[in-house]
Write an enzyme that holds these catalytic residues in place. Structure first.
Site, PDB file in Angstrom:
ATOM      1  N   MET A  15       0.605  -1.286  -0.013  1.00  0.00           N
ATOM      2  CA  MET A  15      -0.053  -0.118   0.231  1.00  0.00           C
ATOM      3  C   MET A  15       0.818   1.331   0.186  1.00  0.00           C
ATOM      4  SD  MET A  15      -2.815  -0.960  -0.223  1.00  0.00           S
ATOM      5  CE  MET A  15      -4.024   0.442   0.071  1.00  0.00           C
ATOM      6  N   HIS A 149      -8.372   4.940   5.784  1.00  0.00           N
ATOM      7  CA  HIS A 149      -7.999   3.325   4.980  1.00  0.00           C
ATOM      8  C   HIS A 149      -8.389   3.520   3.634  1.00  0.00           C
ATOM      9  CE1 HIS A 149      -9.885  -0.682   4.918  1.00  0.00           C
ATOM     10  NE2 HIS A 149      -8.645  -0.741   4.516  1.00  0.00           N
ATOM     11  N   ASN A 199     -14.900  -3.582   4.687  1.00  0.00           N
ATOM     12  CA  ASN A 199     -14.478  -5.063   4.661  1.00  0.00           C
ATOM     13  C   ASN A 199     -15.486  -6.043   5.179  1.00  0.00           C
ATOM     14  OD1 ASN A 199     -12.109  -5.271   3.767  1.00  0.00           O
ATOM     15  ND2 ASN A 199     -10.793  -4.365   5.204  1.00  0.00           N
TER      16      ASN A 199
END
Ligand SMILES: NC(=O)c1ccc[n+]([C@@H]2O[C@H](COP(=O)([O-])OP(=O)(O)OC[C@H]3O[C@@H](n4cnc5c(N)ncnc54)[C@H](O)[C@@H]3O)[C@@H](O)[C@H]2O)c1
Length: 291
Positions: A15, A149, A199
């Site tokens: 990431m 996030h 998620n």
């Protein structure tokens, strides 16, 4: 603070390199830190490749020419500085942690960030599932600690979940949402619940596939093939998990199962691969072999 002027990213893995690229291509200087120069270099290379791909796309569509693209590539990659120490963190406004999904590592990094960044800086975590409150406890400024996030691949996915912990101030949540906008992302705010919003949704679907694979001894590659051919998704869930990093995906699945019970399932095949150190694309092997 409304807008940030300099950002930092800690962890230059799957990431981190892309997050640095997103920040730099929005016009902000960013310092990218990892523990080893090799990882820093991989992160910088990732940022360069992604930028080159984006600019090449513009040239291909006739929206830019090669000379312009070359100049922009140099400009954007020139905004990213790599380090293995905390060099260049002394004037950072917004720091994003993207180190492995383990609380003890996160807390260590947060306590270090607390030392090396100015008092006004916001310390954000790219965690997929861990507690923002617990990360804040490792600092002297829990009101300035927030979840931020991104989704994989960060250079393409528009959404960012801005997660508030118990001590995160409203001002910090607002500043994080502003920063998301500044780097051309769409923020949604959410509370500190396991799996946050995205998620929980994604895993509730994929959990059934993992369960079926295990209960019926199906071949993951066959499942991927059928899903891809049906165009239900651009790629199958096992290939996607390889790209995301099996350790990260497993950790999120375990956390969801611990939190919500058997609504969620942990794939034994994935667990076995992780225990053997096969983490997907980043180690060259997972459900698939990767070059
Ligand atoms: N992979 C994904 O699809 C994805 C998506 C969204 C969020 N996340 C989250 O992002 C975070 C990072 O995940 P990733 O997939 O990039 O992990 P990764 O394993 O690919 O990369 C982590 C990097 O952090 C570095 N690192 C470890 N300790 C460090 C330290 N003390 N200081 C600086 N660098 C350190 C490692 O060397 C590695 O390069 C995790 O919290 C994960 O849950 C991952």
């Amino acid at each position: 603070m409304v807008f940030a002027f300099k950002a930092a990213v800690v962890g230059a893995g799957t990431m981190g390199g892309e997050i640095a690229q997103v920040v730099a291509s929005a016009g902000l200087p960013v310092v990218l830190k990892d523990v080893d120069q090799r990882f820093v270099d991989q992160g910088l290379e990732k940022a360069r490749e992604v930028t080159q791909g984006q600019l090449g796309g513009l040239v291909g569509k006739g929206k830019s020419d090669q000379a312009q693209a070359d100049a922009q590539l140099a400009e954007i990659t020139g905004r990213i500085t790599g380090t293995t120490e905390y060099e260049g963190f002394g004037d950072v406004d917004f720091a994003i942690e993207a180190v492995p999904e383990r609380m003890e590592i996160k807390q260590q990094v947060f306590s270090e960030l607390d030392e090396v960044t100015p008092g006004h800086a916001i310390l954000a975590s790219n965690t997929s599932s861990l507690s923002i409150t617990e990360m804040g406890e490792a600092t002297s400024r829990p009101d300035r600690v927030v979840g931020f996030h991104f989704f994989y691949p960060a250079s393409m996915m528009r959404l960012i979940e801005v997660i508030y912990g118990e001590d995160t101030s409203e001002e910090t949540v607002q500043a994080a949402a502003n920063f998301a906008q500044q780097i051309r992302k769409q923020a949604i705010r959410c509370g500190e619940v396991p799996g946050f919003v995205v998620n929980r949704i994604l895993n509730s679907a994929v959990t059934e596939i993992w369960r079926q694979q295990d209960e019926h001894g199906l071949d993951p590659k066959e499942i991927d093939k059928v899903i891809q051919e049906s165009k239900a998704a651009p790629m199958g869930p096992f290939f996607l998990a390889d790209l995301l990093g099996l350790d990260t995906v497993l950790h999120v699945a375990e956390h969801l199962e611990e939190s919500y019970g058997d609504r969620f399932f942990v794939s034994p095949a994935m667990k076995e691969l992780v225990e053997a150190g096969n983490l997907g694309q980043k180690t060259g092997k997972g459900f698939y072999e990767h070059n």
